[in-house]
Scaffold this active site. Structure first.
Site, PDB file in Angstrom:
ATOM      1  N   ASP A   1      -1.470   0.638  -4.820  1.00  0.00           N
ATOM      2  CA  ASP A   1      -2.712   1.319  -5.152  1.00  0.00           C
ATOM      3  C   ASP A   1      -2.508   2.787  -5.542  1.00  0.00           C
ATOM      4  O   ASP A   1      -3.244   3.330  -6.354  1.00  0.00           O
ATOM      5  CB  ASP A   1      -3.711   1.209  -3.980  1.00  0.00           C
ATOM      6  CG  ASP A   1      -3.077   1.525  -2.639  1.00  0.00           C
ATOM      7  OD1 ASP A   1      -1.839   1.724  -2.560  1.00  0.00           O
ATOM      8  OD2 ASP A   1      -3.814   1.578  -1.634  1.00  0.00           O
TER       9      ASP A   1
ATOM     10  N   HIS B   1      -2.597  11.236  -0.146  1.00  0.00           N
ATOM     11  CA  HIS B   1      -2.849  10.836  -1.533  1.00  0.00           C
ATOM     12  C   HIS B   1      -4.343  10.955  -1.746  1.00  0.00           C
ATOM     13  O   HIS B   1      -5.091  11.193  -0.801  1.00  0.00           O
ATOM     14  CB  HIS B   1      -2.357   9.400  -1.762  1.00  0.00           C
ATOM     15  CG  HIS B   1      -2.913   8.421  -0.769  1.00  0.00           C
ATOM     16  ND1 HIS B   1      -4.113   7.767  -0.960  1.00  0.00           N
ATOM     17  CD2 HIS B   1      -2.456   8.028   0.452  1.00  0.00           C
ATOM     18  CE1 HIS B   1      -4.351   6.997   0.089  1.00  0.00           C
ATOM     19  NE2 HIS B   1      -3.375   7.139   0.971  1.00  0.00           N
TER      20      HIS B   1
ATOM     21  N   ASP C   1       0.817  -1.215   0.000  1.00  0.00           N
ATOM     22  CA  ASP C   1       0.000   0.000   0.000  1.00  0.00           C
ATOM     23  C   ASP C   1       0.854   1.269   0.000  1.00  0.00           C
ATOM     24  O   ASP C   1       1.778   1.404   0.800  1.00  0.00           O
ATOM     25  CB  ASP C   1      -0.906  -0.017   1.247  1.00  0.00           C
ATOM     26  CG  ASP C   1      -2.069   0.959   1.117  1.00  0.00           C
ATOM     27  OD1 ASP C   1      -1.864   2.085   0.634  1.00  0.00           O
ATOM     28  OD2 ASP C   1      -3.189   0.580   1.503  1.00  0.00           O
TER      29      ASP C   1
ATOM     30  N   THR D   1      -7.132   4.256  -1.334  1.00  0.00           N
ATOM     31  CA  THR D   1      -6.848   2.823  -1.182  1.00  0.00           C
ATOM     32  C   THR D   1      -7.970   1.900  -1.671  1.00  0.00           C
ATOM     33  O   THR D   1      -7.741   1.023  -2.505  1.00  0.00           O
ATOM     34  CB  THR D   1      -6.543   2.515   0.293  1.00  0.00           C
ATOM     35  OG1 THR D   1      -5.377   3.255   0.652  1.00  0.00           O
ATOM     36  CG2 THR D   1      -6.288   1.030   0.522  1.00  0.00           C
TER      37      THR D   1
HETATM   38 ZN   LIG Z   1      -3.535   2.918   0.061  1.00  0.00          ZN
END
Ligand SMILES: [Zn+2]
Length: 477
Positions: free
Chosen positions: A238, A339, A36, A72
């Protein structure tokens, strides 16, 4: 001598046919791993010998354009469905569905509500419907009952389970009596530490080094289980991460009356549901609020984001410029890394590496879309893809020459919203496949006929002699 030549030709022709048929990749196994928040350039900023080992002996894609919003849950669901968020329905980590009148949030158990996930069918279900077995170690959404199904094997999500234990499960499933052909493995870092430290922090060095060691451990375990040259290992992520600062904060309370709207999702894409009769007021106030905040009515959201046609996308979204942070007010949590921003920004892009029997060696490709992974996976698993927004054609050059080009069964036929025009090359490729098969068959049949003819002829010369022998006494008689 001629007979020997014919035999050789016959065997060669039979081989041609069998190779043509064996082009169907029905033996491929795939392990998809997501670290991740692993930003694409961490590979160059920090020593990552195990990642570079994969790059040297496998394939590497430099820029992967993921989907908006670069969060995510939306992106992990894209990796396993090939769909944009508006099509798979997981449009954010925090959502409200006005039709179901339900909320979805990572902070509570309602992510386990099947209804949020059932606008799409993840690959593990399609794989199982085709008679195969799948195993998921903590992959987001893989412990949710979707269309009445779970993965054949899965671990209920628990972040305290170690990487080593997750790997052990994956190995166990791949080597069991009824082995899986598809494994999915998820690890929470470097996202967690990226949020906490900010990606520009020199302290990210040890974090990335730890991930590299984890990859090394996985490689070692695959080798030990004699899976290393059997399983196609795909390492991806991701999204990336960008540096934030308390100097770059947009406080909504400074511009909007709290009672006029509900804030469904916060930063960097604020999802805003105005209360009855308050739409114009909220929109006007937000549109003028801040030079680093771009505000869209739902129907004006840029086409390229494919983020419009879903009831879970709120009537107004406000998107912060890269590195800017949206807060209700200063009492909210602030993170040094974040993000979710525009998916055209390089800092939002994840990594993509692959190694295995199906992939080329030491091959670097410039760019792909994360939606393209799904048709690639379906191709490797030899299963029929559900309708998707990706393109197998975009990524088939990652495969080694021994691996087939597209076969018809992996292609989706329905044209989805947001997809390009129907892909004619898919038709061409299926023709190529059938031409190969037909040609092989014709060669075998022709050689068989020639061979039989030759066999018959080689018997014929003996006959006149026999006749002669038989006829002789008759003549004498
Ligand atoms: Zn993520």
């Amino acid at each position: 001598m001629t007979s020997k030549l014919l035999w050789v030709s016959f065997i060669l022709a039979a081989l041609t046919l069998s190779v043509t048929f064996s082009l169907q990749p029905d033996e491929q196994k795939v392990l998809l791993v997501s670290f991740d928040g692993f930003r694409w350039d961490y590979l160059y900023r920090f020593p990552t010998p195990h990642f570079h080992y994969l790059m040297k002996y496998g394939v590497h894609v430099e820029q992967v354009t993921n989907i908006f919003i670069t969060k995510t849950y939306p992106n992990h669901y894209t990796l396993v469905t090939g769909l944009f968020a508006e099509n798979h329905g997981i449009v954010a980590n925090d959502m409200f569905d006005p039709i179901l009148n339900k909320s979805f949030s990572l902070d509570n158990m309602n992510i386990y509500d099947s209804e949020f996930w059932e606008e799409a069918t993840p690959i593990w279900i399609t794989n199982q419907r085709a008679g195969h077995a799948s195993g998921a170690a903590m992959w987001p959404g893989a412990d949710v009952k979707i269309h009445e199904s779970f993965p054949t094997h899965y671990m209920p999500y628990n972040e305290s389970v170690s990487f080593e234990d997750r790997v052990a499960k994956i190995i166990e499933w791949f080597t069991s009596k009824e082995p899986i052909n598809l494994g999915l493995l998820y690890w929470e870092d470097p996202d967690d530490m990226g949020h906490h430290l900010g990606p520009d922090s020199p302290l990210m060095g040890p974090v990335i080094s730890d991930i590299d060691n984890k990859l090394g451990y996985l490689i070692q375990m695959l080798k030990k289980a004699e899976l290393w040259n059997v399983v196609n290992l795909i390492i991806t992520s991701d999204h990336g991460m960008t540096q934030c600062s308390e100097e770059r904060v947009i406080e909504l309370d400074q511009y909007l009356d709290k009672d006029h709207y509900i804030l469904i999702d916060k930063s960097p894409v604020a999802a805003i549901l105005p209360k009855d009769g308050k739409f114009d007021e909220v929109y006007e106030a937000l549109a003028r609020a801040h030079p680093n905040l771009t505000v869209y009515k739902k129907e004006e959201i840029p086409e390229r984001w494919h983020y419009r046609y879903n009831s879970r996308i709120q009537p107004i979204i406000a998107v912060a410029d890269e590195g800017w942070y949206i807060l209700q007010n200063k009492s909210d949590d602030f993170l040094l890394g974040n993000h979710g921003y525009d998916n055209a920004l390089a800092e939002m892009h994840p990594i993509f590496l692959a190694y295995g029997p199906a992939f080329r060696k030491n091959f670097t490709k410039e760019a792909m879309n994360s939606t393209d992974l799904y048709p690639l996976l379906c191709h490797l698993l030899n299963i029929t893809a559900m309708p998707h927004n990706g393109s197998f054609w975009n990524v088939q050059d990652l495969l080694s020459s021994a691996t087939p080009r597209a076969i018809p069964s992996t292609q989706s036929t329905t044209l989805l919203r947001g997809s390009d025009k129907p892909r004619e090359y898919e038709q061409e490729e299926s023709y190529a496949y059938f031409i190969g098969v037909s040609l092989g068959s014709v060669i075998v049949v022709v050689f068989f006929i020639v061979f039989v003819k030759h066999l018959i002829r080689s018997q014929i010369p003996a006959l006149p002699d026999m006749h002669a022998e038989i006829s002789q006494p008759l003549l004498q008689a």
